[in-house]
Scaffold this motif. Sequence first.
Motif, PDB file in Angstrom:
ATOM      1  N   THR A   1       0.829  -1.201   0.000  1.00 19.55           N
ATOM      2  CA  THR A   1       0.000   0.000   0.000  1.00 19.55           C
ATOM      3  C   THR A   1       0.866   1.254   0.000  1.00 19.55           C
ATOM      4  O   THR A   1       0.611   2.207  -0.729  1.00 19.55           O
ATOM      5  N   ASP A   2       1.895   1.260   0.827  1.00 18.45           N
ATOM      6  CA  ASP A   2       2.802   2.397   0.924  1.00 18.45           C
ATOM      7  C   ASP A   2       4.082   1.922   1.602  1.00 18.45           C
ATOM      8  O   ASP A   2       4.116   0.835   2.205  1.00 18.45           O
ATOM      9  N   MET A   3       5.140   2.714   1.505  1.00 17.30           N
ATOM     10  CA  MET A   3       6.373   2.366   2.206  1.00 17.30           C
ATOM     11  C   MET A   3       7.188   3.625   2.464  1.00 17.30           C
ATOM     12  O   MET A   3       6.996   4.658   1.830  1.00 17.30           O
ATOM     13  N   ASP A   4       8.109   3.509   3.426  1.00 17.37           N
ATOM     14  CA  ASP A   4       8.992   4.615   3.762  1.00 17.37           C
ATOM     15  C   ASP A   4      10.272   4.052   4.349  1.00 17.37           C
ATOM     16  O   ASP A   4      10.309   2.910   4.837  1.00 17.37           O
ATOM     17  N   ILE A   5      11.340   4.855   4.302  1.00 21.70           N
ATOM     18  CA  ILE A   5      12.638   4.460   4.838  1.00 21.70           C
ATOM     19  C   ILE A   5      13.137   5.598   5.717  1.00 21.70           C
ATOM     20  O   ILE A   5      13.148   6.756   5.296  1.00 21.70           O
ATOM     21  N   ASP A   6      13.555   5.272   6.959  1.00 22.49           N
ATOM     22  CA  ASP A   6      13.987   6.335   7.848  1.00 22.49           C
ATOM     23  C   ASP A   6      15.441   6.714   7.571  1.00 22.49           C
ATOM     24  O   ASP A   6      16.116   6.120   6.725  1.00 22.49           O
ATOM     25  N   ILE A   7      15.948   7.712   8.273  1.00 18.87           N
ATOM     26  CA  ILE A   7      17.276   8.245   7.989  1.00 18.87           C
ATOM     27  C   ILE A   7      18.387   7.262   8.339  1.00 18.87           C
ATOM     28  O   ILE A   7      19.535   7.452   7.935  1.00 18.87           O
ATOM     29  N   ASN A   8      18.046   6.189   9.083  1.00 23.09           N
ATOM     30  CA  ASN A   8      19.028   5.169   9.425  1.00 23.09           C
ATOM     31  C   ASN A   8      18.951   3.955   8.505  1.00 23.09           C
ATOM     32  O   ASN A   8      19.615   2.949   8.761  1.00 23.09           O
ATOM     33  N   GLY A   9      18.143   4.041   7.452  1.00 21.85           N
ATOM     34  CA  GLY A   9      18.067   2.964   6.474  1.00 21.85           C
ATOM     35  C   GLY A   9      17.093   1.859   6.801  1.00 21.85           C
ATOM     36  O   GLY A   9      17.056   0.839   6.109  1.00 21.85           O
ATOM     37  N   ARG A  10      16.262   2.026   7.836  1.00 17.10           N
ATOM     38  CA  ARG A  10      15.266   1.010   8.168  1.00 17.10           C
ATOM     39  C   ARG A  10      14.067   1.150   7.229  1.00 17.10           C
ATOM     40  O   ARG A  10      13.563   2.245   7.016  1.00 17.10           O
ATOM     41  N   VAL A  11      13.605   0.035   6.696  1.00 17.93           N
ATOM     42  CA  VAL A  11      12.542   0.022   5.695  1.00 17.93           C
ATOM     43  C   VAL A  11      11.230  -0.394   6.358  1.00 17.93           C
ATOM     44  O   VAL A  11      11.171  -1.390   7.091  1.00 17.93           O
ATOM     45  N   TYR A  12      10.154   0.375   6.097  1.00 18.51           N
ATOM     46  CA  TYR A  12       8.833   0.079   6.630  1.00 18.51           C
ATOM     47  C   TYR A  12       7.849  -0.018   5.470  1.00 18.51           C
ATOM     48  O   TYR A  12       7.734   0.915   4.672  1.00 18.51           O
ATOM     49  N   ILE A  13       7.128  -1.111   5.381  1.00 15.59           N
ATOM     50  CA  ILE A  13       6.163  -1.332   4.306  1.00 15.59           C
ATOM     51  C   ILE A  13       4.779  -1.530   4.916  1.00 15.59           C
ATOM     52  O   ILE A  13       4.612  -2.319   5.864  1.00 15.59           O
ATOM     53  N   LEU A  14       3.797  -0.813   4.393  1.00 14.21           N
ATOM     54  CA  LEU A  14       2.409  -0.980   4.817  1.00 14.21           C
ATOM     55  C   LEU A  14       1.679  -1.852   3.808  1.00 14.21           C
ATOM     56  O   LEU A  14       1.721  -1.592   2.603  1.00 14.21           O
TER      57      LEU A  14
END
Length: 386
Positions: free
Chosen positions: A258-271
């Motif tokens: 549905t969506d995704m984002d990556i934080d400034i430390n390179g951790r990947v989050y996928i919804l």
Amino acid sequence: AQGMICASYGKGVLMKHITSPSFVEFNDSLSAHVLFGSGHAWNGVYTFINFGGRVFKTSDAGNTWQVLKDFYFMGQTTEISPTSQNFIMVAAIDIYENTFKGLYLFRTLDGGATWQACDSCDLQNIPEIKSINILSADSIVLVLGNFPQDTVSSYMIKRSTSKGYNLTTVVNYLESPTNLAGTDLIALCDNGNIFISTDSGASFTNTGHSVPPSSDTKVAYNPVQRTFYVGTPYGQLWRYDPITSSFEIIADIPEGITDMDIDINGRVYILSLSGIWYSANGTDFTNVPLPPLPLVGIRAVSTNTVLLYSAGRGFYRLTEVGLKDVALDNLKIKYVKGKKLLIEGNNLDNATICVYDAAGREIPIEITADINGKLVNIANNKAGVY
């Protein structure tokens, strides 16, 4: 007195007298946080604009919010500079001299105290602004949108080298583009084809790589690896390395992305409809189940904290994503000469090690294996309290 009352999707109930130059909001119970573009988050600072044109900002990863500006209608997207919290851009409709002038790009250079209109489009052919990117060299701004030309609808990328002013077109006639991603290297997907810019958006090149076409495909930038992640609504997650030109599929997410984002430390989050999928290294993913909520977006606002947003409802805040409870038996932390910490204990391979300064900001560290545990090097940081 004669006047009119109307209900605005995303604004609430508005009232206007015939002699009054503006509408007055007197019931905001219908306010809907409908997001067309969500922007990025930097070190807990995040802004968004709802459909009613109200600009919100959080400086503590979504714990508290403030209203920066109240435009009139059709808030579409917003972005905050990665190098200055005071530089923010939004796309919205405002009213000047009691007349709708069109969809404007606005900017503020003082954190929202004052705003300037940068560019506008004819309201008769309402455009769609898909994303605004403020680059690391924050005088450069990229705007991706559907700007009607001579009544012909056309997606294009416009570029400014003066913080939103004097936009010029750099890419014409895109078919079905996704969002722009990146702060130095820039990428997007159009009709399934991956395009890359290595000159801060001055030009774009087709990489020759592609994914199944969909306007719902998402692109995210990993600032640590300097790679791009491309996620499709069909569930495939691809990783593109612009340095080596490698393009590989690294995951197949159940029930689509549905969506995704990556934080400034390179951790990947996928919804996904199957929950949140989290990865600390960008390759191995763990599922975090979610209750059945109508979620449409995710933003990583700080380490292990994400905001989940839902049209018509607003934000849900989820903390400690990806953290696991482990028994760290016999835990000892020793100072080693040369600004190094030796961490001893059991199950350290299952633990995440982070170092923060006195202001609560995570600092860059180097972790190496030691015969007795983990050796954390903080020698590259200034003297202080950590």
